[in-house]
Write an enzyme that holds these catalytic residues in place. Structure first.
Site, mmCIF file in Angstrom:
data_model
loop_
_atom_site.group_PDB
_atom_site.id
_atom_site.type_symbol
_atom_site.label_atom_id
_atom_site.label_comp_id
_atom_site.label_asym_id
_atom_site.label_seq_id
_atom_site.Cartn_x
_atom_site.Cartn_y
_atom_site.Cartn_z
ATOM 1 N N ALA A 1 0.899 -1.019 -0.055
ATOM 2 C CA ALA A 1 0.030 0.007 0.352
ATOM 3 C C ALA A 1 0.804 1.278 0.040
ATOM 4 O O ALA A 1 2.074 1.098 0.055
ATOM 5 C CB ALA A 1 -1.150 -0.022 1.300
ATOM 6 N N ILE B 1 1.396 3.786 2.574
ATOM 7 C CA ILE B 1 2.029 3.577 3.519
ATOM 8 C C ILE B 1 2.596 2.642 4.119
ATOM 9 O O ILE B 1 4.200 2.591 4.471
ATOM 10 C CB ILE B 1 0.914 3.833 4.584
ATOM 11 C CG1 ILE B 1 0.522 5.471 4.649
ATOM 12 C CG2 ILE B 1 1.638 3.725 5.980
ATOM 13 C CD1 ILE B 1 1.108 6.773 4.215
ATOM 14 N N VAL C 1 2.305 -5.521 3.328
ATOM 15 C CA VAL C 1 2.264 -6.806 3.903
ATOM 16 C C VAL C 1 3.311 -8.445 3.539
ATOM 17 O O VAL C 1 3.458 -8.310 2.287
ATOM 18 C CB VAL C 1 1.333 -6.922 3.960
ATOM 19 C CG1 VAL C 1 0.285 -8.649 4.789
ATOM 20 C CG2 VAL C 1 -0.218 -5.458 4.883
ATOM 21 N N ASP D 1 -11.741 4.007 7.079
ATOM 22 C CA ASP D 1 -11.164 3.610 5.626
ATOM 23 C C ASP D 1 -12.124 2.554 4.687
ATOM 24 O O ASP D 1 -11.111 1.602 4.807
ATOM 25 C CB ASP D 1 -9.787 3.513 6.337
ATOM 26 C CG ASP D 1 -8.311 4.216 4.838
ATOM 27 O OD1 ASP D 1 -9.323 4.340 4.003
ATOM 28 O OD2 ASP D 1 -7.727 3.898 4.904
#
Length: 546
Positions: free
Chosen positions: A133, A135, A138, A288
């Site tokens: 993503a 930011i 994973v 979000d």
């Protein structure tokens, strides 16, 4: 601007122009200065003419980095603002962001775990990221302690300086908005950027996200509607988060959901119920909820359950905001615009001196056309958007919690109607809202309030006699002070009256004596005595003013 900011601004302009994003500006808005400015940058042509506009916008935002990617993610659910081909491309920003080197992620994990090798804590660590993503990134692994599958979320390296540099530049641009746009000051662009900055900085702290996920999981424990993966807080730090790995169908994958036999109507309705439960029951909502953060369990498709991840952004409403919001919705759908206007004033969302009649008329003018559609097609998010935009014309202060709520509601609506286009949000939400409002008044609400406050009063009971005594003593002292001030004011008023009287007499005697001294010299010393008396009276009056 610093040289670094100038370089960054140049890069942003060059990126936009190289992807031909100046085409997004309506031709009627392109003034002569703008046209001349564009001609002056002739060496920055559109180098991607072969690509559709939506793809060019996505690639440009992706190239500009995390601040712009998050902005694109927010816009991806606003299909009322963009044609489908652009909104579809922006949606790709949610899942398809270029990953950073897995070796860097591994090094960050080892640093967060005290410098020990990853193998000391995890088995089967996958150097290839599961997802990436704007930011964070994973990776998958297994806990060495119990063998459970987990995902490890790590912040992108050196992301904070990049974000701060972009935000600093955006702040500078925001300060120009009031000068460039006639309505720019009312938009409060600096406050908007400040709230956006807070959201981004919060997302960089994975301890905060861990705490949010733990709270949300606790709120929906054993719920048939929503499952939140377990967080292993012993392994979490500011730059790393470890949580249970889940398997589900992305909520945007409608074809797979239908193939799995999912009850789409129930799934869409449960999305609305989950949202209103978070807002009104828990006062704590996932803010979000874009499609990349929502999955559906493979199990029991006839009784589907959502799976929610990525709790970096959450919102909350206080008790008064919840009550006013619920009553606003009900008043709006009852077309009671007077009530809507009064609620905005009573809540303090608009100034108390707002003309309610004018405000009611403005709301009616903007919102009445909405009811030309069937009730099932009316968007809650657009209702809020219209109300807030109208209220801002009446100096409504920016309410960050309501902005988050409106954005999340648009997410929920977008997902719900993608799953089940016939979804009637009002039919689903109205019983919940009416039940909640009913629960806030009457004997049950009073009993609950007494129960909530009982421990406080039990604790304070021994202090009550002393507090009463102190209050009476302070009241007596205050009354004495008030009486003293009143006497002083009265005495001062009397002195002022005497002073004005003596000053008037003194001035009259001085003028009379001077006149007689000039015009009647045969009167001898009489004018001098008058002048002397006037001077004495004037001096006494002047002293009384001291």
């Amino acid at each position: 601007m610093t040289p670094g900011e100038v370089r960054r601004l140049y890069f942003i302009i060059r990126t936009f122009l190289s992807y031909g994003l100046d085409e997004l500006i309506p031709k009627m808005r392109i003034t002569l200065p703008l046209r001349l400015w564009r001609y002056s940058l002739f060496w920055m042509p559109n180098r991607h003419k072969d690509k559709p506009l939506g793809e060019r916008l996505r690639l440009a935002l992706q190239e500009l980095g995390p601040v712009w990617i998050k902005f694109g993610q927010m816009l991806s659910t606003r299909r009322d603002l963009f044609p489908p081909q652009i909104a579809d491309q922006l949606a790709l920003l949610q899942d398809k962001v270029a990953p950073f080197d897995g070796a860097l992620a591994k090094a960050q994990i080892e640093e967060a775990m005290g410098g020990l090798p990853v193998e000391e804590w995890f088995d089967d660590f996958d150097i290839q990221p599961l997802a990436s993503a704007s930011i964070a990134q994973v990776h998958t692994a297994r806990l060495k302690s119990n063998g459970k599958e987990v995902v490890i979320k790590v912040i992108r390296p050196d992301i904070l300086p990049v974000i701060k540099a972009d935000l600093k530049l955006i702040y500078r641009l925001a300060r120009w908005v009031p000068r460039l746009l006639p309505d720019g000051r009312r938009l409060r662009p600096t406050e908007v950027v400040r709230e956006y900055e807070k959201t981004l900085i919060d997302e960089l702290n994975l301890l905060r996200e861990s705490a949010n996920a733990i709270q949300l999981r606790r709120n929906f424990e054993n719920s048939p509607m929503l499952y939140v993966p377990e967080v292993y807080s012993d392994y979490c730090s500011q730059d790393m988060m470890v949580m249970e790995r889940i398997y589900g169908i992305p909520v945007s994958d409608v074809a797979t959901l239908e193939k799995n036999g999912t009850n789409m109507k129930l799934l869409a309705e449960r999305g609305v119920q989950v949202f209103f439960t978070q807002v009104f029951r828990d006062s704590f909502f996932h803010a979000d909820m874009h499609p990349g953060n929502i999955f559906v369990s493979y199990e029991h498709p006839e009784n589907p359950k959502y799976i929610g991840i990525d709790c970096g952004i959450v919102g909350s409403l206080n008790k008064e905001d919840k009550r006013y919001l619920a009553e606003n919705f009900i008043a709006f759908f009852n077309r009671d615009y007077r009530k809507v206007a009064e609620l905005h004033v009573d809540s303090g969302w608009v100034p108390p001196d707002t003309n309610v009649e004018e405000f009611e008329f403005a709301i009616r003018t903007v919102c009445e056309p909405i009811f030309e559609k069937p009730l099932a097609e009316i968007s809650f998010g657009h209702v809020l958007l219209n109300l807030f935009n109208t209220a801002r014309r009446f100096n409504m202060e920016v309410q960050p919690q309501l902005v988050l709520l409106q954005k999340t509601l648009l997410y929920v609506e977008g997902v719900g109607r993608q799953l089940y286009p016939q979804l009637d949000l009002w039919k689903t939400a109205k019983p919940f809202l009416e039940s909640w409002i009913k629960d806030q008044v009457g004997i049950p609400a009073l009993t609950r309030a007494l129960k909530e406050k009982a421990p406080f009063w039990v604790e304070k009971m021994p202090e009550i006699p002393e507090l009463v005594y102190d209050s009476l003593r302070q009241g007596k002292y205050l009354q004495h002070s008030v009486d003293k001030i009143a006497r002083e004011l009265q005495e001062n008023h009397v002195r002022q009256g005497q002073s004005r009287y003596l000053l008037g007499i003194g001035a009259t005697l001085l003028l009379s004596g001077t006149f007689l001294l000039v015009s009647r010299p045969e009167w001898g010393l009489m004018p001098c005595w008058l002048m002397a008396g006037g001077l004495v009276a004037w001096l006494i009056g002047w002293r009384k003013t001291r």
